[in-house]
Scaffold this motif. Structure first.
Motif, PDB file in Angstrom:
ATOM      1  N   TYR A 127       0.859  -1.186   0.000  1.00 56.53           N
ATOM      2  CA  TYR A 127       0.000   0.000   0.000  1.00 56.53           C
ATOM      3  C   TYR A 127       0.892   1.232   0.000  1.00 56.53           C
ATOM      4  O   TYR A 127       1.633   1.486   0.938  1.00 56.53           O
ATOM      5  N   THR A 128       0.823   1.982  -1.065  1.00 53.87           N
ATOM      6  CA  THR A 128       1.667   3.162  -1.221  1.00 53.87           C
ATOM      7  C   THR A 128       0.798   4.410  -1.369  1.00 53.87           C
ATOM      8  O   THR A 128      -0.408   4.330  -1.597  1.00 53.87           O
ATOM      9  N   GLN A 129       1.439   5.560  -1.256  1.00 52.17           N
ATOM     10  CA  GLN A 129       0.722   6.823  -1.461  1.00 52.17           C
ATOM     11  C   GLN A 129       0.170   6.898  -2.881  1.00 52.17           C
ATOM     12  O   GLN A 129      -0.934   7.404  -3.111  1.00 52.17           O
ATOM     13  N   LYS A 130       0.929   6.359  -3.816  1.00 49.91           N
ATOM     14  CA  LYS A 130       0.486   6.358  -5.209  1.00 49.91           C
ATOM     15  C   LYS A 130      -0.776   5.515  -5.381  1.00 49.91           C
ATOM     16  O   LYS A 130      -1.705   5.910  -6.100  1.00 49.91           O
ATOM     17  N   LEU A 131      -0.830   4.361  -4.710  1.00 50.72           N
ATOM     18  CA  LEU A 131      -2.022   3.516  -4.771  1.00 50.72           C
ATOM     19  C   LEU A 131      -3.210   4.224  -4.139  1.00 50.72           C
ATOM     20  O   LEU A 131      -4.331   4.205  -4.676  1.00 50.72           O
ATOM     21  N   GLU A 132      -2.998   4.859  -2.989  1.00 48.30           N
ATOM     22  CA  GLU A 132      -4.090   5.567  -2.320  1.00 48.30           C
ATOM     23  C   GLU A 132      -4.657   6.674  -3.207  1.00 48.30           C
ATOM     24  O   GLU A 132      -5.883   6.842  -3.291  1.00 48.30           O
ATOM     25  N   GLU A 133      -3.787   7.418  -3.867  1.00 50.10           N
ATOM     26  CA  GLU A 133      -4.250   8.475  -4.749  1.00 50.10           C
ATOM     27  C   GLU A 133      -5.049   7.903  -5.923  1.00 50.10           C
ATOM     28  O   GLU A 133      -6.055   8.481  -6.356  1.00 50.10           O
ATOM     29  N   ALA A 134      -4.605   6.752  -6.422  1.00 48.47           N
ATOM     30  CA  ALA A 134      -5.319   6.121  -7.536  1.00 48.47           C
ATOM     31  C   ALA A 134      -6.708   5.655  -7.096  1.00 48.47           C
ATOM     32  O   ALA A 134      -7.676   5.779  -7.854  1.00 48.47           O
ATOM     33  N   ILE A 135      -6.805   5.119  -5.880  1.00 49.57           N
ATOM     34  CA  ILE A 135      -8.109   4.692  -5.357  1.00 49.57           C
ATOM     35  C   ILE A 135      -9.053   5.881  -5.248  1.00 49.57           C
ATOM     36  O   ILE A 135     -10.216   5.824  -5.676  1.00 49.57           O
ATOM     37  N   LYS A 136      -8.557   6.971  -4.681  1.00 49.03           N
ATOM     38  CA  LYS A 136      -9.382   8.171  -4.526  1.00 49.03           C
ATOM     39  C   LYS A 136      -9.829   8.733  -5.876  1.00 49.03           C
ATOM     40  O   LYS A 136     -10.892   9.356  -5.974  1.00 49.03           O
ATOM     41  N   VAL A 157      -5.867  -4.250   1.059  1.00 46.11           N
ATOM     42  CA  VAL A 157      -7.273  -4.103   0.667  1.00 46.11           C
ATOM     43  C   VAL A 157      -8.056  -3.356   1.741  1.00 46.11           C
ATOM     44  O   VAL A 157      -8.901  -2.491   1.432  1.00 46.11           O
ATOM     45  N   GLU A 158      -7.795  -3.659   2.999  1.00 40.48           N
ATOM     46  CA  GLU A 158      -8.511  -2.970   4.087  1.00 40.48           C
ATOM     47  C   GLU A 158      -8.267  -1.467   4.039  1.00 40.48           C
ATOM     48  O   GLU A 158      -9.194  -0.662   4.195  1.00 40.48           O
ATOM     49  N   LYS A 159      -7.016  -1.079   3.829  1.00 40.27           N
ATOM     50  CA  LYS A 159      -6.708   0.350   3.704  1.00 40.27           C
ATOM     51  C   LYS A 159      -7.372   0.929   2.456  1.00 40.27           C
ATOM     52  O   LYS A 159      -7.833   2.073   2.455  1.00 40.27           O
ATOM     53  N   GLY A 160      -7.419   0.130   1.408  1.00 36.64           N
ATOM     54  CA  GLY A 160      -8.057   0.569   0.181  1.00 36.64           C
ATOM     55  C   GLY A 160      -9.547   0.815   0.363  1.00 36.64           C
ATOM     56  O   GLY A 160     -10.096   1.794  -0.160  1.00 36.64           O
ATOM     57  N   ILE A 161     -10.203  -0.067   1.099  1.00 35.29           N
ATOM     58  CA  ILE A 161     -11.629   0.105   1.383  1.00 35.29           C
ATOM     59  C   ILE A 161     -11.862   1.409   2.144  1.00 35.29           C
ATOM     60  O   ILE A 161     -12.780   2.176   1.832  1.00 35.29           O
ATOM     61  N   GLU A 162     -11.010   1.668   3.122  1.00 35.91           N
ATOM     62  CA  GLU A 162     -11.133   2.899   3.915  1.00 35.91           C
ATOM     63  C   GLU A 162     -10.978   4.131   3.031  1.00 35.91           C
ATOM     64  O   GLU A 162     -11.761   5.092   3.125  1.00 35.91           O
ATOM     65  N   ALA A 163      -9.974   4.112   2.141  1.00 33.30           N
ATOM     66  CA  ALA A 163      -9.757   5.251   1.243  1.00 33.30           C
ATOM     67  C   ALA A 163     -10.915   5.408   0.261  1.00 33.30           C
ATOM     68  O   ALA A 163     -11.342   6.523  -0.044  1.00 33.30           O
ATOM     69  N   ALA A 164     -11.441   4.286  -0.227  1.00 27.08           N
ATOM     70  CA  ALA A 164     -12.554   4.334  -1.172  1.00 27.08           C
ATOM     71  C   ALA A 164     -13.793   4.938  -0.529  1.00 27.08           C
ATOM     72  O   ALA A 164     -14.496   5.762  -1.129  1.00 27.08           O
TER      73      ALA A 164
END
Length: 320
Positions: A127-136, A157-164
């Motif tokens: 989980y990177t900052q780049k991935l988080e920005e892409a999710i958002k 995935v859990e962090k991704g769900i939170e960001a989404a």
């Protein structure tokens, strides 16, 4: 909170990506002949991994899609990355690791393929900052149970769900549970049940539902997903088509398939058509028909990936 109604269109904010998938990219070794017992002597190397299959299909159908995954520093990893590049897929969210590239050996089947899993690099995703920005910046984030089955990728995935959730990105989940994929000390079924309330779209097959809930009718299985908090359930029934349901209504659709060469990747093709339909402004009912068309097209070909046509050509051919 987004309310999903099978008779209505889905409203999306304007974002950079139509779809982001998180999970495995791997090599599928598929038998040359049909078999249910691995008695074949010859297998063919194919590109595989559900999240990547969906990205490739949706790119061909006209969406701006991207995949986040991990492969090894080996020949198979090179093969997979090169394949994605040749398909015009952005590989900036794919990391490389010293673990070997993951592989699935599967027999060609006209029913549910029987896999043997050889896992390595796929759960080393980070989980990177780049991935988080892409999710958002994505309209939809999609994942399956593969990354959930190991701790490191599960946390991604859990962090991704939170960001989404924070950014209004809708979440699609493929509950393709296989006990053999999970760590021995994790109750995979209980975990899957616990996260269903966070997702917007869920697409179990009959086999998926049985592995999670035990035997029951498709209608009863769908009700169980709804009771756990799923907003929209699409249950694929193979040759018997699909059933789609929100919390108030359930509707059955017939298959559009007339030729079956290999069922590998048919579910991914359905997801691809379904996502393309809703992003392009079709109602959920209409998007289900686009999913059925994409699946029917894929079934004509061996391997998880078929030469998916443009969206306009697909809907014209299948009149959806």
């Amino acid at each position: 909170m987004t309310i999903l109604n099978i008779e209505e269109k889905v409203s999306f904010e304007e974002k950079q990506y139509d779809l982001l998938t998180i999970g495995e990219i791997l090599v599928d070794m598929i038998s040359k002949d049909f078999s249910e017992d691995f008695s074949n002597d010859e297998y063919v190397k194919k590109f595989g991994g559900s999240p990547a299959n969906i990205v490739i299909n949706t790119k061909r159908l006209g969406l701006n899609s991207i995949v986040a995954s991990s492969v090894g520093y080996d020949g198979f990893g090179d093969f997979l990355v090169s394949y994605l590049q040749n398909q015009g897929v952005d590989i900036s969210l794919i990391t490389r690791t010293t673990y070997p590239t993951s592989m699935v050996v599967v027999t060609r089947s006209k029913g549910t393929p029987i896999p043997i899993f050889y896992r390595g690099a796929d759960y080393e995703i980070e989980y990177t900052q780049k991935l988080e920005e892409a999710i958002k910046n994505s309209k939809i984030m999609h994942f399956s149970t593969w990354p959930l089955s190991r701790e490191k990728s599960r946390k991604v995935v859990e962090k991704g769900i939170e960001a989404a959730k924070k950014s209004g990105t809708l979440i699609g989940f493929d509950p393709n549970y296989h006990k053999d994929l999970w760590d021995m000390d994790v109750d995979g079924v209980s975990y899957i049940k616990s996260i269903i309330k966070y997702v917007d779209f869920i697409k179990p097959s009959e086999d998926d539902a049985e592995r999670i809930f035990g035997k029951d009718t498709p209608e009863n299985q769908i009700k169980k997903f709804i009771e756990l908090g799923a907003k929209l359930v699409v249950m694929t029934l193979g040759k018997d088509g699909v059933i789609v349901a929100d919390k108030n209504k359930m509707q059955r659709f017939s298959t559009l398939a007339t030729e079956v060469q290999d069922t590998t990747g048919a579910g991914d093709a359905f997801w691809s058509g379904f996502y393309t339909g809703i992003v392009k402004g079709r109602s959920i009912q209409e998007a289900v028909k686009v999913g059925l068309a994409a699946s029917a097209f894929k079934l004509r070909y061996v391997g998880a990936i078929s030469p998916m046509p443009k969206y306009e050509d697909l809907i014209k051919e299948f009149n959806v």
